[in-house]
Design a protein around this motif. Structure first.
Motif, PDB file in Angstrom:
ATOM      1  N   UNK A  64       0.818  -1.220   0.000  1.00 50.22           N
ATOM      2  CA  UNK A  64       0.000   0.000   0.000  1.00 50.22           C
ATOM      3  C   UNK A  64       0.848   1.265   0.000  1.00 50.22           C
ATOM      4  N   UNK A  65       2.156   1.121   0.145  1.00 48.02           N
ATOM      5  CA  UNK A  65       3.047   2.278   0.130  1.00 48.02           C
ATOM      6  C   UNK A  65       3.370   2.814   1.509  1.00 48.02           C
ATOM      7  N   UNK A  66       3.096   2.026   2.541  1.00 48.90           N
ATOM      8  CA  UNK A  66       3.271   2.491   3.925  1.00 48.90           C
ATOM      9  C   UNK A  66       4.690   2.946   4.223  1.00 48.90           C
ATOM     10  N   UNK A  67       5.661   2.115   3.885  1.00 51.55           N
ATOM     11  CA  UNK A  67       7.050   2.416   4.255  1.00 51.55           C
ATOM     12  C   UNK A  67       7.548   3.693   3.592  1.00 51.55           C
ATOM     13  N   UNK A  68       7.338   3.806   2.299  1.00 51.22           N
ATOM     14  CA  UNK A  68       7.795   5.001   1.576  1.00 51.22           C
ATOM     15  C   UNK A  68       7.117   6.253   2.104  1.00 51.22           C
ATOM     16  N   UNK A  69       5.808   6.178   2.261  1.00 50.39           N
ATOM     17  CA  UNK A  69       5.048   7.331   2.728  1.00 50.39           C
ATOM     18  C   UNK A  69       5.439   7.705   4.158  1.00 50.39           C
ATOM     19  N   UNK A  70       5.533   6.710   5.031  1.00 50.92           N
ATOM     20  CA  UNK A  70       5.872   6.982   6.425  1.00 50.92           C
ATOM     21  C   UNK A  70       7.246   7.636   6.541  1.00 50.92           C
ATOM     22  N   UNK A  71       8.196   7.163   5.748  1.00 49.16           N
ATOM     23  CA  UNK A  71       9.537   7.747   5.779  1.00 49.16           C
ATOM     24  C   UNK A  71       9.512   9.206   5.336  1.00 49.16           C
ATOM     25  N   UNK A  72       8.759   9.506   4.289  1.00 50.40           N
ATOM     26  CA  UNK A  72       8.700  10.875   3.787  1.00 50.40           C
ATOM     27  C   UNK A  72       7.955  11.797   4.746  1.00 50.40           C
ATOM     28  N   UNK A  73       6.905  11.278   5.387  1.00 54.35           N
ATOM     29  CA  UNK A  73       6.182  12.074   6.382  1.00 54.35           C
ATOM     30  C   UNK A  73       7.114  12.393   7.549  1.00 54.35           C
ATOM     31  N   UNK A  74       7.887  11.396   7.979  1.00 51.49           N
ATOM     32  CA  UNK A  74       8.840  11.620   9.068  1.00 51.49           C
ATOM     33  C   UNK A  74       9.862  12.686   8.682  1.00 51.49           C
ATOM     34  N   UNK A  75      10.348  12.628   7.459  1.00 47.13           N
ATOM     35  CA  UNK A  75      11.298  13.640   6.992  1.00 47.13           C
ATOM     36  C   UNK A  75      10.669  15.027   6.998  1.00 47.13           C
ATOM     37  N   UNK A  76       9.424  15.096   6.557  1.00 42.75           N
ATOM     38  CA  UNK A  76       8.719  16.373   6.475  1.00 42.75           C
ATOM     39  C   UNK A  76       8.563  17.017   7.855  1.00 42.75           C
ATOM     40  N   UNK A  77       8.342  16.173   8.855  1.00 45.32           N
ATOM     41  CA  UNK A  77       8.096  16.679  10.205  1.00 45.32           C
ATOM     42  C   UNK A  77       9.321  16.639  11.108  1.00 45.32           C
ATOM     43  N   UNK A  78      10.455  16.175  10.567  1.00 43.85           N
ATOM     44  CA  UNK A  78      11.672  15.972  11.375  1.00 43.85           C
ATOM     45  C   UNK A  78      11.388  14.992  12.523  1.00 43.85           C
ATOM     46  N   UNK A  79      10.619  13.958  12.225  1.00 43.29           N
ATOM     47  CA  UNK A  79      10.290  12.918  13.184  1.00 43.29           C
ATOM     48  C   UNK A  79      11.151  11.679  12.926  1.00 43.29           C
ATOM     49  N   UNK A  92       7.019  11.921  18.703  1.00 45.05           N
ATOM     50  CA  UNK A  92       7.728  12.323  17.503  1.00 45.05           C
ATOM     51  C   UNK A  92       8.131  11.150  16.634  1.00 45.05           C
ATOM     52  N   UNK A  93       7.250  10.131  16.562  1.00 38.63           N
ATOM     53  CA  UNK A  93       7.546   8.922  15.794  1.00 38.63           C
ATOM     54  C   UNK A  93       6.472   8.701  14.730  1.00 38.63           C
ATOM     55  N   UNK A  94       6.912   8.311  13.546  1.00 36.45           N
ATOM     56  CA  UNK A  94       6.003   7.842  12.502  1.00 36.45           C
ATOM     57  C   UNK A  94       6.271   6.357  12.343  1.00 36.45           C
ATOM     58  N   UNK A  95       5.278   5.540  12.658  1.00 31.20           N
ATOM     59  CA  UNK A  95       5.461   4.095  12.664  1.00 31.20           C
ATOM     60  C   UNK A  95       4.466   3.441  11.716  1.00 31.20           C
ATOM     61  N   UNK A 145      -0.097  11.666  -1.217  1.00 29.96           N
ATOM     62  CA  UNK A 145      -0.383  10.939   0.024  1.00 29.96           C
ATOM     63  C   UNK A 145       0.323  11.594   1.203  1.00 29.96           C
ATOM     64  N   UNK A 146       1.592  11.944   1.020  1.00 31.66           N
ATOM     65  CA  UNK A 146       2.362  12.589   2.088  1.00 31.66           C
ATOM     66  C   UNK A 146       1.709  13.909   2.486  1.00 31.66           C
ATOM     67  N   UNK A 147       1.327  14.698   1.498  1.00 31.38           N
ATOM     68  CA  UNK A 147       0.694  15.988   1.772  1.00 31.38           C
ATOM     69  C   UNK A 147      -0.600  15.806   2.563  1.00 31.38           C
ATOM     70  N   UNK A 148      -1.375  14.791   2.203  1.00 35.92           N
ATOM     71  CA  UNK A 148      -2.638  14.540   2.899  1.00 35.92           C
ATOM     72  C   UNK A 148      -2.400  14.185   4.359  1.00 35.92           C
ATOM     73  N   UNK A 149      -1.401  13.345   4.619  1.00 33.45           N
ATOM     74  CA  UNK A 149      -1.139  12.915   5.997  1.00 33.45           C
ATOM     75  C   UNK A 149      -0.593  14.065   6.834  1.00 33.45           C
ATOM     76  N   UNK A 150       0.281  14.867   6.264  1.00 32.06           N
ATOM     77  CA  UNK A 150       0.786  16.031   6.988  1.00 32.06           C
ATOM     78  C   UNK A 150      -0.360  16.976   7.309  1.00 32.06           C
TER      79      UNK A 150
END
Length: 235
Positions: A22-37, A131-134, A217-222
């Motif tokens: 579903x793209x969880x790993x890629x999206x979660x990593x990018x969301x974490x980068x976006x938020x410095x998480x 401060x974790x994206x899991x 997807x990243x933009x939506x989650x942020x």
């Protein structure tokens, strides 16, 4: 350059669940980068155990042996320049844990109750300071049921098979059609297992990514995270 702290005054935990591909790993990593998480890929932990057990020749039916070896192994998640790296006893196993063999076996090991209990404990320890994206399959329901933001990512089986096919380290050994069948079978195993089955948390936001690109997807989650911070109701 040192990245500045996120604009959020209060750090939160973000749980991203969903089926294979579903793209969880890629999206979660990018969301974490976006938020410095901090990004925690829980699926890679189960994959690392699966890789290690197949290397040792310990099948999932030998639950006591699996648990003993898991308790003795040193499993580490380290940030890397091109994504999270997974180490077992000091060895970088990142290139090996997404092979066809690991894909076909990981659900069977993940059903072992003692193994899940051990890894869930490690995952919860990682999230204590917030401060974790899991991401995984039971983060919002079992691992971090109190996460401030919960997202359930999904996509059609066909789309998920295409995504997984593109990342296999030994894709030539499996056709796209076979991979689609395997993902459908994996869905059934994950949804029907007795221990922490794959399911959407009641308070999670469902996001179908079939026709979305990664940045959308990243933009939506942020945006969901900003809504949570501001006390808005996430639709």
């Amino acid at each position: 350059m040192v990245r500045q702290e996120t604009e959020f005054n209060d750090r939160i935990n973000i749980a991203i669940d969903g089926p294979a591909g579903a793209g969880k790993s890629t999206v979660a990593r990018l969301v974490a980068n976006e938020l410095s998480y901090i990004y925690v890929d829980t699926g890679s932990m189960y994959r690392a155990v699966t890789w290690f057990m197949t290397k040792l020749g310990v099948g999932p039916e030998l639950q006591d042996e699996v648990l003993q070896h898991t308790l003795n192994m040193v499993l580490e998640l380290r940030p890397g320049s091109d994504g999270q790296k997974v180490y077992v006893d000091g060895e970088d196993v990142t290139p090996y844990i997404r092979s066809t063999q690991v894909n076909s076996m990981v659900s069977r090991y993940a059903q072992i109750e003692g193994l899940r209990t051990h890894l869930v404990h490690l995952q919860r320890q990682m999230a204590l300071r917030k401060g974790v994206v899991m991401d995984g399959r039971d983060i919002g329901t079992t691992v971090l049921p109190d996460a401030e933001v919960k997202v359930f990512l999904t996509a059609s089986v066909k789309e998920r098979a295409l995504r997984r096919f593109s990342e296999l380290s030994d894709a030539d050994d499996m056709s796209l059609e076979q991979l689609e069948k395997d993902i459908a079978k994996r869905d059934a195993l994950d949804e029907q297992r007795e221990i922490s089955p794959l399911r959407c948390a009641e308070d999670a936001t469902i996001l179908d990514t079939t026709n979305m690109n990664i940045q959308q997807v990243v933009t939506a989650i942020v945006s969901f995270c900003r809504s949570q911070r501001d006390g808005e109701k996430i639709q």
